[in-house]
Design a protein around this motif. Structure first.
Motif, mmCIF file in Angstrom:
data_model
loop_
_atom_site.group_PDB
_atom_site.id
_atom_site.type_symbol
_atom_site.label_atom_id
_atom_site.label_comp_id
_atom_site.label_asym_id
_atom_site.label_seq_id
_atom_site.Cartn_x
_atom_site.Cartn_y
_atom_site.Cartn_z
ATOM 1 N N GLU A 852 0.844 -1.194 0.000
ATOM 2 C CA GLU A 852 0.000 0.000 0.000
ATOM 3 C C GLU A 852 0.880 1.245 0.000
ATOM 4 N N ARG A 853 0.550 2.154 -0.878
ATOM 5 C CA ARG A 853 1.294 3.409 -0.944
ATOM 6 C C ARG A 853 0.619 4.435 -0.054
ATOM 7 N N MET A 854 1.419 5.109 0.777
ATOM 8 C CA MET A 854 0.918 6.127 1.691
ATOM 9 C C MET A 854 1.763 7.385 1.522
ATOM 10 N N THR A 855 1.149 8.532 1.773
ATOM 11 C CA THR A 855 1.871 9.807 1.722
ATOM 12 C C THR A 855 2.090 10.306 3.146
ATOM 13 N N VAL A 856 3.353 10.521 3.506
ATOM 14 C CA VAL A 856 3.703 11.033 4.830
ATOM 15 C C VAL A 856 3.552 12.550 4.810
ATOM 16 N N THR A 857 2.708 13.056 5.689
ATOM 17 C CA THR A 857 2.465 14.495 5.767
ATOM 18 C C THR A 857 3.052 15.129 7.013
ATOM 19 N N GLY A 858 3.458 14.314 7.989
ATOM 20 C CA GLY A 858 4.034 14.845 9.212
ATOM 21 C C GLY A 858 4.738 13.771 9.991
ATOM 22 N N VAL A 859 5.704 14.160 10.812
ATOM 23 C CA VAL A 859 6.441 13.206 11.645
ATOM 24 C C VAL A 859 6.560 13.768 13.051
ATOM 25 N N GLY A 860 6.558 12.844 14.008
ATOM 26 C CA GLY A 860 6.756 13.250 15.386
ATOM 27 C C GLY A 860 8.209 13.121 15.776
ATOM 28 N N PRO A 861 8.553 13.525 16.989
ATOM 29 C CA PRO A 861 9.947 13.406 17.434
ATOM 30 C C PRO A 861 10.340 11.936 17.614
ATOM 31 N N ALA A 862 11.633 11.664 17.445
ATOM 32 C CA ALA A 862 12.137 10.309 17.646
ATOM 33 C C ALA A 862 12.213 10.029 19.140
ATOM 34 N N ILE A 863 11.532 8.966 19.583
ATOM 35 C CA ILE A 863 11.516 8.588 21.003
ATOM 36 C C ILE A 863 11.947 7.128 21.109
ATOM 37 N N GLY A 864 13.082 6.952 21.783
ATOM 38 C CA GLY A 864 13.556 5.587 21.974
ATOM 39 C C GLY A 864 13.848 4.872 20.660
ATOM 40 N N GLY A 865 14.291 5.622 19.667
ATOM 41 C CA GLY A 865 14.608 5.008 18.381
ATOM 42 C C GLY A 865 13.420 4.879 17.459
ATOM 43 N N ALA A 866 12.192 5.088 17.954
ATOM 44 C CA ALA A 866 10.986 4.987 17.126
ATOM 45 C C ALA A 866 10.484 6.381 16.778
ATOM 46 N N GLN A 867 9.604 6.420 15.781
ATOM 47 C CA GLN A 867 9.068 7.708 15.350
ATOM 48 C C GLN A 867 7.661 7.504 14.795
ATOM 49 N N ALA A 868 6.782 8.484 15.045
ATOM 50 C CA ALA A 868 5.402 8.414 14.558
ATOM 51 C C ALA A 868 5.287 9.168 13.248
ATOM 52 N N LEU A 869 4.657 8.521 12.244
ATOM 53 C CA LEU A 869 4.418 9.146 10.945
ATOM 54 C C LEU A 869 2.930 9.368 10.763
ATOM 55 N N THR A 870 2.558 10.577 10.352
ATOM 56 C CA THR A 870 1.172 10.861 9.979
ATOM 57 C C THR A 870 1.050 10.665 8.476
ATOM 58 N N VAL A 871 0.066 9.840 8.055
ATOM 59 C CA VAL A 871 0.011 9.444 6.649
ATOM 60 C C VAL A 871 -1.383 9.598 6.068
ATOM 61 N N ILE A 872 -1.416 9.750 4.737
ATOM 62 C CA ILE A 872 -2.646 9.630 3.957
ATOM 63 C C ILE A 872 -2.640 8.239 3.352
ATOM 64 N N ARG A 873 -3.720 7.500 3.542
ATOM 65 C CA ARG A 873 -3.753 6.093 3.148
ATOM 66 C C ARG A 873 -4.223 5.898 1.704
ATOM 67 N N SER A 874 -3.943 4.707 1.201
ATOM 68 C CA SER A 874 -4.502 4.188 -0.046
ATOM 69 C C SER A 874 -4.242 5.092 -1.256
ATOM 70 N N VAL A 875 -3.019 5.619 -1.341
ATOM 71 C CA VAL A 875 -2.689 6.502 -2.462
ATOM 72 C C VAL A 875 -2.732 5.739 -3.790
ATOM 73 N N ASN A 876 -2.385 4.470 -3.770
ATOM 74 C CA ASN A 876 -2.386 3.674 -5.007
ATOM 75 C C ASN A 876 -3.619 2.776 -5.130
ATOM 76 N N GLY A 877 -4.646 3.067 -4.328
ATOM 77 C CA GLY A 877 -5.881 2.301 -4.431
ATOM 78 C C GLY A 877 -5.905 1.043 -3.595
ATOM 79 N N ILE A 878 -4.826 0.708 -2.919
ATOM 80 C CA ILE A 878 -4.762 -0.471 -2.052
ATOM 81 C C ILE A 878 -5.211 -0.063 -0.651
ATOM 82 N N THR A 879 -6.189 -0.768 -0.103
ATOM 83 C CA THR A 879 -6.672 -0.505 1.258
ATOM 84 C C THR A 879 -6.618 -1.809 2.028
ATOM 85 N N LYS A 880 -5.816 -1.851 3.108
ATOM 86 C CA LYS A 880 -5.668 -3.083 3.872
ATOM 87 C C LYS A 880 -5.066 -2.752 5.232
ATOM 88 N N SER A 881 -5.186 -3.701 6.151
ATOM 89 C CA SER A 881 -4.543 -3.560 7.461
ATOM 90 C C SER A 881 -3.153 -4.168 7.379
#
Length: 898
Positions: A852-881
């Protein structure tokens, strides 16, 4: 729709002759053009164009004396094909205020309407005063490749300053276009010129006076201008005469590659004093799009039993066919350079190992007498094939030169290299002349060179010693030139030398070796027979004058052109062989080559292209070689085709196989070391399935400059061989379908695609992996006729050419990023295992998660090596968990280029 095809052959004194009406283009015929690679991974063959000609009249039987073309056609007759797009004969009347509508229905747009008109069957530019330019373009004539023809009539011979007439191509606006033109000067001289205007900055690219062509008052010239790929070309001739076969001026430029308009441009140069102020008339404007240029090697006659159906099945070929026919290896760079200056004698000393004498390259020249000389003993002189070796106690190599009547000067050149410096001063060679200095001996010590001249009585005429010079010790290959010239009652002797590969030349200048007497002829050159440290000798030549020894071209040839880039080598070799070449966009790509070998011409070109990583192919509108450098492919996209608009025809099938897979590559430098690169991880790695695909190895030898290049060359080939996506090796478009005939601008852009161009296909159907798919055109087959017109491109994955580039939106992928927790089909926040970016300027960018293709529109701070990405889903028409641990990748990752 009938394909507007125009076919022409060059019939000698008749010039270019239109054969369109004789081409059998019904359901059983037409023409088929094949250019570039025929299939993935293949080397480029000569382009071909096959078609049939109606021969009931016998015109196309070269030996038929009844033929109009008798004695004018035969083997390798030039032929060209193009599509006729628009024309205008100006057979209308338009009062001052514009040019109206062309014969083809396109409207002329003029910048200053009052200065344009149509009258008397001609278009007219009126210049109110000198120092004015006027431009008219055809609206809706958007095109990439164009071939324009037009007649220009000049009312008077210019006084004070010139008049200039021409056409524009790829016209974007008043600040961006190519101007291809002809200048009429105050002396009646005609000059063709090429220039560009980019971002408002005008630059003249090239110009050439047309030999043998002048103009007078009322002269009408026919002008032809071609803009195809990166090659600009022009020619002009009397409209009452015939078109020359070849272009009069060409130039390669890649500044303006996008489609634009075509049109007419005139200029009355500042300082013109004609009275009244002259007007510029023009007529018969034709715009075509070139499709093929080649040679017809044979004209086989065929007919049925009734004799009612007579035809000639023709297959024309590009220039590579002729260049590859029985091609012998090109001689060594030094040989090709020294023989260019008409030596009186020349012993290349590249003789075979069993030779007893040294061959003279001059017709009827005397062979060299050799005693205890080993031929083909050494190949370390970069610009030579091999050299001879003198290593016994009393070797001798005697080379006799033929006398030149009335000689007032002569020169000789030779190469040598000692195994070790001598303990004391020893003679290496002796020159004998018929002049005052009967004998000129060359000595070498452990620190210096010495020249001593003696007369017939044995008395010293001159003596001069000099230190070797930094880096010019005779334990290196040294090139020497001796030049003697009569100067009144004296002889001026000049001696030059340098270490092969060095930019530094050393000289014993005029004056230091000037002596009274006559120069005479150089009669012989002798190495030995005194005991020497073992010495290698190569390329000894004699001349009746001086050659440009202290010269960059000579220096590079001596060094075998070591370090030359692929584009530079291809351009130079083509220039030397008299073959037109188009190297784009820049000959100075990044991969230097090793020494030029003794191989056939096309082999040398192909080997250079293999190192450079570009594409070698044939020009579309000229009998010429084209080479696209590798870096011209990076981060480029020429055309986007929407599958949903029915622009793609069958067959269009993804291929999932291992034909091009290479994950273990070893590259060896010719006569050097090697480097191996292996892809250890990933779906196409050498690991056993399912973690990889197993080992797919390849080993190749390249003529690279240094061993340091091997690893990069191997790594890039691993990258090319492990593109993890479906391949679309064949892509076909049907240009007579309604999807194409309803968008002629897109059609003209599509047929301009050539080897090395990249395209994308978007909006793929649901049964295929979601796109867009990026492809590189490597070649194509085009079929044109009254009942069909289609192109099938040979394609390879284009995504590999998206590379990391500073200050661009290209992005390098993470190696091991995964999502930390499960994500529903509608979740818009992902927790990823490694930090990506916190720079707002980096967004948005696309990622792929589980297909599934997603567009990242925002990112959070890196915490403990991980990071939160805010995304727009299903850019290529694929919708799935997606489950935890699913890989996160950049959607179109960039890689480090070669």
């Amino acid at each position: 729709m009938t394909v507007p095809l125009v076919g022409e052959i060059y019939a000698g004194t008749l010039g270019w002759v239109d054969i369109t009406s004789d081409i059998l283009a019904d359901r059983s015929g037409g023409i088929t053009i094949t250019r570039g690679q025929r299939s993935e991974g293949s080397r480029v063959d000569a382009g071909t164009c096959s078609f049939k000609l109606n021969n009931r009249h016998g015109k196309y039987s070269p030996r038929n004396p009844r033929s109009t073309y008798y004695g004018l056609i035969g083997r390798n007759t030039p032929v060209r094909f193009s599509l006729s797009l628009w024309s205008d004969t100006f057979t209308r009347t338009v009062a001052p205020g514009g040019l109206g509508t062309s014969d083809s229905g396109l409207v002329w747009s003029v910048g200053t309407p009052a200065d344009w008109s149509v009258s008397g069957g001609k278009g007219i530019i009126t210049f109110p005063t000198p120092n004015l330019t006027r431009t008219a373009v055809l609206l809706s004539s958007t095109i990439v490749d164009s071939d324009q023809l037009i007649d220009f009539t000049i009312p008077a011979v210019m006084t004070g300053a010139s008049m200039v007439a021409g056409v524009v191509a790829r016209y974007q606006d008043i600040s961006n276009y190519y101007w291809l033109r002809v200048e009429f000067d105050v002396l009646g001289v005609v000059t063709v010129k090429l220039s560009k205007n980019v971002a408002g900055v005008a630059t003249e690219l090239a110009n050439s006076v047309v030999s043998g062509l002048t103009y007078t008052a009322g002269t009408t010239l026919r002008f032809r201008a071609s803009t195809v790929g990166t090659k600009l070309a022009v020619k002009t001739w009397l409209a009452s005469g015939v078109e020359p076969r070849d272009w009069q001026l060409t130039y390669s430029d890649s500044s303006l590659r996008q489609a634009g308009l075509v049109g007419i441009r005139g200029w009355l140069v500042a300082g013109n004093t004609n009275a009244p102020v002259p007007t510029l008339s023009f007529d018969n404007h034709v715009v075509r799009q070139p499709r093929f240029y080649g040679e017809i090697s044979s004209w086989p006659s065929r007919w049925d039993l009734t004799g009612n159906n007579v035809w000639v099945p023709v297959e024309a070929s590009g220039i590579m066919r002729r260049l590859g026919q029985g091609a012998k290896p090109l001689r060594s760079p030094i040989y090709r350079t020294l023989s260019r200056y008409s030596p009186t004698s020349y012993w290349a000393l590249e003789d075979g190992s069993r030779s007893a004498t040294a061959a003279n390259a001059i017709t009827n020249g005397l062979a060299g007498k050799a005693t205890d000389v080993t031929f083909s003993a050494d190949d370390s002189l970069p610009g030579a094939l091999t050299t001879a070796r003198l290593d016994s106690s009393s070797p001798s190599l005697l080379l006799t030169n033929r006398a030149t009547a009335g000689a007032t000067k002569w020169s000789t050149i030779f190469y040598f290299k000692l195994d070790a410096l001598p303990a004391s001063n020893i003679p290496l060679m002796v020159l004998r002349t018929t002049g005052t200095a009967m004998e000129m001996a060359f000595f070498i010590s452990n620190t210096a060179y010495e020249w001593v001249g003696t007369n017939y009585a044995g008395a010293t005429v001159f003596s001069q010693s000099t230190l070797f010079g930094a880096g010019a010790s005779p334990t290196n290959w040294i090139a020497f030139e001796v030049f003697a010239e009569q100067n009144g009652a004296n002889v001026d002797l000049v001696i030059n030398w340098h270490a092969v590969g060095s930019d530094t030349f050393y000289t014993i200048v005029v004056g230091a070796l000037t002596y009274a007497g006559s120069v005479g002829n150089l009669s012989s050159i002798r190495f030995g027979p005194t005991a020497l440290a073992p010495v290698n000798i190569g390329h000894v030549a004699a001349y009746s004058g001086e050659i440009p020894f202290v010269d960059t071209t000579f220096r590079r040839a001596s060094n075998g052109y070591l370090g030359e880039t692929a584009g530079t080598r291809i351009q130079r070799l083509c220039d030397e062989e008299g073959v037109s070449a188009d190297v784009l966009p820049d000959v100075d790509d990044a991969q230097p080559l090793g020494r030029q070998k003794v191989d056939p011409f096309l082999t040398l070109l192909s080997d250079a292209a293999s190192v450079g990583g570009g594409i070698l192919y044939e020009a579309r509108a000229d009998l010429a070689i084209s080479y696209r450098t590798r870096d011209s492919f990076y981060n480029k996209s020429t055309l986007d085709l929407n599958y949903a608009n029915k622009l793609i025809s069958d067959p269009f099938e993804p291929v999932e196989d291992d034909d091009s897979t290479r994950n273990d590559v070893t590259v060896t430098r010719d006569s050097g070391s090697s480097a191996r690169v292996v892809l250890d991880t990933g779906p196409l790695s050498v690991q056993s399935p399912p973690d990889g695909v197993g080992v797919y190895d390849e080993s190749l030898t390249l003529n690279t400059y240094s061993d340091d290049q091997n690893a990069d060359q191997a790594g890039w080939r691993v990258r090319l061989g492990t593109v993890d996506e479906a391949r679309y090796p064949k892509v076909r478009i049907n240009l007579l379908s309604s999807a194409w005939t309803s968008d002629l601008v897109l059609t003209r852009k599509a047929i301009a695609l050539d080897s090395g161009d990249l395209l994308t296909i978007s909006n793929l159907p649901t049964w295929l992996p979601p796109g867009p798919v990026s492809l590189m055109v490597r070649g194509y087959t085009e079929r044109l006729g009254n009942f069909g017109w289609d192109i099938t491109w040979v394609a390879t994955p284009g995504s590999v050419w998206t590379v990391a580039e500073a200050d661009s939106n290209t992005r390098v992928d993470h190696d091991s990023a995964v999502i930390n927790g499960a994500v529903t089909s509608s979740g818009t926040t992902l927790s990823v295992s490694v930090p990506w970016t916190t720079n707002v300027a980096d967004m948005p960018f696309d990622i792929i998660v589980g297909g599934e293709r997603m567009t990242v529109t925002g990112v959070g701070p890196a915490i403990g090596g991980a990071q939160a990405l805010t995304v727009i889903r299903s850019v290529n028409g694929i919708t799935k968990s997606h489950s935890a641990g699913t890989a996160v990748n950049v959607a179109e990752p960039a890689y480090v280029p070669l």
